[in-house]
Design a protein around this motif. Structure first.
Motif, PDB file in Angstrom:
ATOM      1  N   GLY A 136       0.819  -1.208   0.000  1.00 28.39           N
ATOM      2  CA  GLY A 136       0.000   0.000   0.000  1.00 28.39           C
ATOM      3  C   GLY A 136       0.849   1.253   0.000  1.00 28.39           C
ATOM      4  N   LEU A 139       2.151   1.898  -3.453  1.00 22.85           N
ATOM      5  CA  LEU A 139       1.142   2.524  -4.313  1.00 22.85           C
ATOM      6  C   LEU A 139       1.019   4.019  -4.016  1.00 22.85           C
ATOM      7  N   LEU A 180      -4.249   5.782  -7.519  1.00 23.27           N
ATOM      8  CA  LEU A 180      -3.293   4.871  -6.880  1.00 23.27           C
ATOM      9  C   LEU A 180      -3.100   5.209  -5.402  1.00 23.27           C
ATOM     10  N   ALA A 183      -6.114   3.873  -3.695  1.00 21.47           N
ATOM     11  CA  ALA A 183      -6.046   2.414  -3.580  1.00 21.47           C
ATOM     12  C   ALA A 183      -5.104   2.005  -2.451  1.00 21.47           C
ATOM     13  N   GLY A 184      -3.942   2.674  -2.377  1.00 23.02           N
ATOM     14  CA  GLY A 184      -2.989   2.358  -1.320  1.00 23.02           C
ATOM     15  C   GLY A 184      -3.526   2.666   0.058  1.00 23.02           C
ATOM     16  N   LEU A 203      -6.477  -5.167  -1.301  1.00 23.77           N
ATOM     17  CA  LEU A 203      -5.535  -4.252  -1.946  1.00 23.77           C
ATOM     18  C   LEU A 203      -5.433  -4.555  -3.437  1.00 23.77           C
ATOM     19  N   TYR A 206      -8.543  -3.163  -5.070  1.00 25.21           N
ATOM     20  CA  TYR A 206      -8.448  -1.698  -5.168  1.00 25.21           C
ATOM     21  C   TYR A 206      -7.492  -1.282  -6.278  1.00 25.21           C
ATOM     22  N   THR A 207      -6.360  -1.987  -6.376  1.00 30.26           N
ATOM     23  CA  THR A 207      -5.351  -1.636  -7.382  1.00 30.26           C
ATOM     24  C   THR A 207      -5.877  -1.858  -8.794  1.00 30.26           C
ATOM     25  N   ALA A 210      -8.354   0.797  -9.607  1.00 33.00           N
ATOM     26  CA  ALA A 210      -7.681   2.074  -9.871  1.00 33.00           C
ATOM     27  C   ALA A 210      -7.086   2.109 -11.271  1.00 33.00           C
ATOM     28  N   ILE A 211      -6.477   0.996 -11.697  1.00 34.60           N
ATOM     29  CA  ILE A 211      -5.857   0.943 -13.021  1.00 34.60           C
ATOM     30  C   ILE A 211      -6.917   1.016 -14.123  1.00 34.60           C
TER      31      ILE A 211
END
Length: 233
Positions: A136, A139, A180, A183-184, A203, A206-207, A210-211
């Motif tokens: 995290g 990120l 990002l 997300a982190g 995580l 979330y990542t 986000a992408i």
């Protein structure tokens, strides 16, 4: 600072080599989100991250030289300022990135030793939380850097449409950076409340979100900029 970064990367590789001497040829090589072993493989797979880290530490030097050279050979103030800004960003990010990745390697080595004894650090709540916090933090670091990057072909949120012009680059990288960081932070906060095995899973979710959202937003920015240019022309 550059020497310190290379020293940390070299130390990470050296410690890994010391640990490898005491490990059997085949070790646990992959774990699920709960820390359970899902695959066995060669112990030399543990060298991947330290070698990548060492290559990054040396590669960053050449990237810095590249941006400094571009700044010196720039034909305009805008190009010079962009190259100097990218060099500054790279200089800021490489040290904390090296520390975080070295810590991740340390966690993986420790967990491998325990796994050979039938235990698992990543399978504990503390291990899950620690690894989630480290990733995290990585990120958050990358997210804070993206908005500071100027349009180039080496660092940043690079897609064909984000590099269309300075506007698409700035808007896309700023948005991707925010996503990002979010997300982190969400991953770090979630691990404080999630049960064992769910920290890294959340995580990862979330990542990926986000992408995907950043790519979609970058495409929207590109289309809007193209339409604005057509209207203006």
């Amino acid at each position: 600072m550059k020497q310190l970064i290379r020293m940390i990367a070299a130390l990470c590789l050296f410690v890994t080599l010391l640990v490898l001497r005491e490990l059997p040829a085949v070790i646990p090589a992959h774990y699920d989100f709960a820390g359970n072993v899902t695959r066995y493989g060669s112990k030399y797979e543990l060298l991947i991250l330290p070698v990548v880290l060492l290559l990054l530490s040396f590669g960053s030097r050449f990237l810095l030289l590249h941006f400094h050279r571009k700044a010196e050979q720039a034909e305009s103030d805008k190009e010079r300022q962009a190259a100097e800004a990218n060099a500054k960003v790279l200089g800021i990010v490489i040290f904390p990135q090296t520390l975080i990745l070295s810590c991740i390697q340390g966690v993986l080595l420790y967990n491998t030793v325990l796994a050979l004894r039938g235990e698992s650090f990543l399978g504990t709540l503390a291990g899950d939380k620690l690894l989630t916090i480290l990733f995290g933090a990585l990120l958050v670091l990358v997210g804070n850097v993206l908005p500071k990057c100027k349009r180039n072909g080496l660092v940043g949120f690079r897609l064909s449409w984000t590099r269309y012009n300075d506007i698409t680059w700035q808007k896309s990288n700023r948005f991707a950076g925010i996503m990002l960081v979010a997300a982190g932070i969400f991953g770090i906060v979630s691990t404080a409340f999630s049960p064992k095995g769910y920290g890294m899973l959340l995580l990862a979710v979330y990542t990926m979100a986000a992408i995907v959202i950043s790519i979609v937003r970058a495409w929207q920015v590109y289309r809007a900029e193209k339409a604005r240019e057509r209207d203006r022309g």
